[in-house]
Motif scaffolding. Structure first.
Motif: not given
Length: 171
Positions: A109-115
């Motif tokens: 989920e954090t990676l998706l937010q960063v993306d």
């Protein structure tokens, strides 16, 4: 939707009844998975419901639904791509360091937010940030790579860092 901006249930029901099967079939063809197609079809109609739009005035309902579903499909594929990249990186780690399923979900989920944050940045700002953070290049090296001054790289990095702080504040 009536004059107060409220969606009339009959209009939405008609749109759903007339086009749900077609939409789910199209999504199933794109995804190769009936379960994911059903989920994305439902998400498409939820987006229609959430919009302030008079469903009865939609002249090309399939085109309208296709546009919404295609956006959801792109998000779905992007999420799968990010999850797979994370799982590939995780597979290179010793099994004893493997995070719990809950931690994995939080990391994805954090990676998706960063993306999503990176996607909102202008191209040169994003490239400068990635060259610095992922490749460890100095500002002078980044300036040479991007064909800009070192001062401009500093501005780009300040923009990227501000976006990162905004993301952290939102979390």
């Amino acid at each position: 939707m009536n004059s107060e901006g409220i969606v009339r249930p009959n209009d939405l029901q008609r749109l759903y009844a007339d086009h749900h099967g077609w939409l789910q079939g199209w999504l199933r063809h794109q995804l190769g998975c009936a379960h994911n197609a059903a989920d994305l079809a439902q998400d498409t109609f939820l987006r229609v419901l959430a919009r302030d739009h008079d469903v009865a005035t939609i002249r090309e309902p399939r085109a309208y639904l296709h546009t919404i579903a295609k956006s959801l499909l792109v998000n779905h594929w992007r999420r799968r791509q990010i999850e797979q990249a994370y799982l590939d990186a995780l597979a290179l780690q010793p099994e004893t360091l493997a995070p719990s399923p809950e931690t994995r979900a939080l990391i994805v989920e954090t990676l998706l937010q960063v993306d999503a944050l990176l996607a909102r940045l202008p191209e040169k700002v994003r490239r400068a940030f990635l060259l610095s953070q992922l490749h460890g290049l100095t500002y002078v090296q980044i300036a040479g790579e991007l064909g800009v001054s070192e001062r401009m790289v500093k501005k780009y990095m300040a923009q990227a860092m501000l976006q990162c702080l905004t993301l952290m504040d939102d979390a």
